[in-house]
Design an enzyme around this catalytic site. Structure first.
Site, PDB file in Angstrom:
ATOM      1  CG  ASP A  42      -1.661  -2.154   0.663  1.00 36.30           C
ATOM      2  OD1 ASP A  42      -1.525  -1.902   1.908  1.00 36.30           O
ATOM      3  OD2 ASP A  42      -0.906  -1.346   0.231  1.00 36.30           O
ATOM      4  CG  HIS A 114       1.438  -1.872   3.187  1.00 36.87           C
ATOM      5  ND1 HIS A 114       0.545  -0.822   3.173  1.00 36.87           N
ATOM      6  CD2 HIS A 114       2.602  -1.124   3.474  1.00 36.87           C
ATOM      7  CE1 HIS A 114       0.914   0.326   3.571  1.00 36.87           C
ATOM      8  NE2 HIS A 114       2.349   0.009   3.620  1.00 36.87           N
ATOM      9  CD  GLU A 177       3.787   3.342   4.491  1.00 38.64           C
ATOM     10  OE1 GLU A 177       3.975   4.724   4.438  1.00 38.64           O
ATOM     11  OE2 GLU A 177       2.876   2.690   3.820  1.00 38.64           O
TER      12      GLU A 177
END
Length: 406
Positions: A42, A114, A177
């Site tokens: 991440d 990410h 995301e």
């Protein structure tokens, strides 16, 4: 029995070593879980040794400091370096232990967003080739991989190494995301879009994920993405298994499009959420997600499986991680594939296995409960409305939008 009985452990935000992972596998196996999903990468850390691209772990596993208050607040930091990664030997040990208990270990390498830790190591694959630091801040970042051939060549080698280490049927590639409009900040990406007839960044995202799907399929694996990657355009999305975190509506749409679906909705399977709103509980992203909430969960007909998530922005220690998992992990197992007339008897029958492992359990009796509020990072954040958050997530999923981080 449900085919995918899963638990996700995030070791990117805070690193947890092989010994703890093996202990967790043993605990989960006692409740007939069959899958541990490891969130390995991440913005805040790359947690897997790479002999092909060693800077991934040499640079990507180390951050200078970590945020020590809630992610919705102006950040403050602890000033302490945080690092750690699993070696190849660690992974083989973990996988062997899991297999001995009838479990698989599914790796997740999160792309194209990410990716802060990846780009700290190899910035040439990111927007404008910007210099990047491993992030110590929680929440969604602007980091994004560029959709060029050299990026896919790099990812091919990364996933080849991952596939060799993890014999699981699946590889998870994230897809969540991703702030894809940031591609428009890179003149070379904009030129690439024009040359290849991509009218929108959503079209470019779908192209990106289909290229990744080719890589994963060529390795003889099935690809999993979070529901974001499917929801951008259900008609054009990859054939990946959809891991649905934003509620039942998008999970049902994925089922209607003949996708494998694993349900892991924020409410009630995000076990990083507080178990009650109390100053006696450690800092959490939101909540509460109570034991009764978990016991009331009903999976959709036709799903491949169910999974709980333990994200670790606010979880720094094994004791804290176990406190958040148990007994909620037992409640999810009982509700979705367990047997018996009531949860209490089901849990008490299996609890001796947790006790033998030395697992920390949040006792149902407050007077017997482990006192771990001091293990949290800052005061408990009270300004959270779970119902409103879930409504917003459901709407964003059905609309094919990127969800904000809650």
């Amino acid at each position: 029995m449900m085919r995918w009985r899963g638990a996700m452990l995030d070791i990117s935000r805070h690193y947890f070593d092989a010994a703890f992972i093996k202990k967790t596998i043993s605990a989960l196996a006692a409740f007939d879980y069959n899958t541990l999903h490891l969130h390995l990468t991440d913005d805040q850390g790359w947690r897997l040794e790479s002999t092909v691209f060693p800077r991934l772990h040499e640079v990507g596993s180390v951050r200078k400091q970590s945020q020590n208050n809630h992610g919705l607040l102006e950040p403050t930091y602890d000033g302490k370096e945080h690092s750690g990664y699993l070696t190849h030997a660690d992974v083989r040990d973990i996988v062997s232990h899991a297999q001995s208990l009838g479990m698989q270990v599914v790796p997740e390498i999160n792309i194209p967003g990410h990716t802060g830790a990846l780009l700290a190591a190899y910035p040439q694959y990111g927007i404008n080739k910007n210099s990047v630091e491993v992030s110590g801040r929680w929440g969604i970042s602007d980091y994004l991989l560029r959709p060029f051939p050299e990026t896919f060549e790099f990812l091919t080698k990364v996933f080849e190494e991952v596939a060799e280490l993890f014999p699981s049927e699946y590889i998870h590639v994230g897809g969540d995301e991703s702030l894809i409009d940031n591609w428009l900040q890179d003149a070379e990406v904009v030129a690439f879009m024009k040359e290849n007839g991509f009218a929108t960044t959503k079209e470019l995202f779908i192209f990106f994920m289909k290229e990744v799907e080719k890589i994963i399929s060529a390795l003889g694996k099935k690809m999993i993405t979070w529901d974001d990657a499917f929801a951008f355009d259900p008609e054009q999305a990859t054939h990946a298994t959809v891991m649905s975190w934003r509620g039942a509506a998008i999970a049902q749409i994925a089922l209607d499009h003949n996708r494998e679906v694993i349900q892991g909705p924020v409410f009630p399977t995000y076990f990083d959420y507080a178990q009650e709103v109390s100053v006696d509980e450690p800092l959490a992203i939101g909540g509460p997600v109570t034991l009764d909430d978990v016991l009331a969960f009903t999976p959709l007909a036709g799903v491949t499986g169910v999974q709980f998530q333990l994200w670790t922005e606010y979880i720094q220690t094994p004791m804290h991680a176990e406190y958040m998992m148990w007994p909620r992990a037992a409640a999810l197992a009982y509700r979705c594939w367990g047997e018996g007339k009531d949860f209490e008897s089901y849990f008490e029958k299996r609890k001796p296995k947790l006790d033998a492992l030395g697992v920390t359990i949040r006792d149902l009796d407050p007077l017997k409960r482990a006192k771990i509020a001091h293990l949290g990072i800052g005061a408990y954040y009270r300004g959270f409305d779970t119902a409103s958050m879930m409504e917003a997530l459901e709407k964003s999923a059905v609309a094919g939008e990127v969800a904000h981080d809650f």
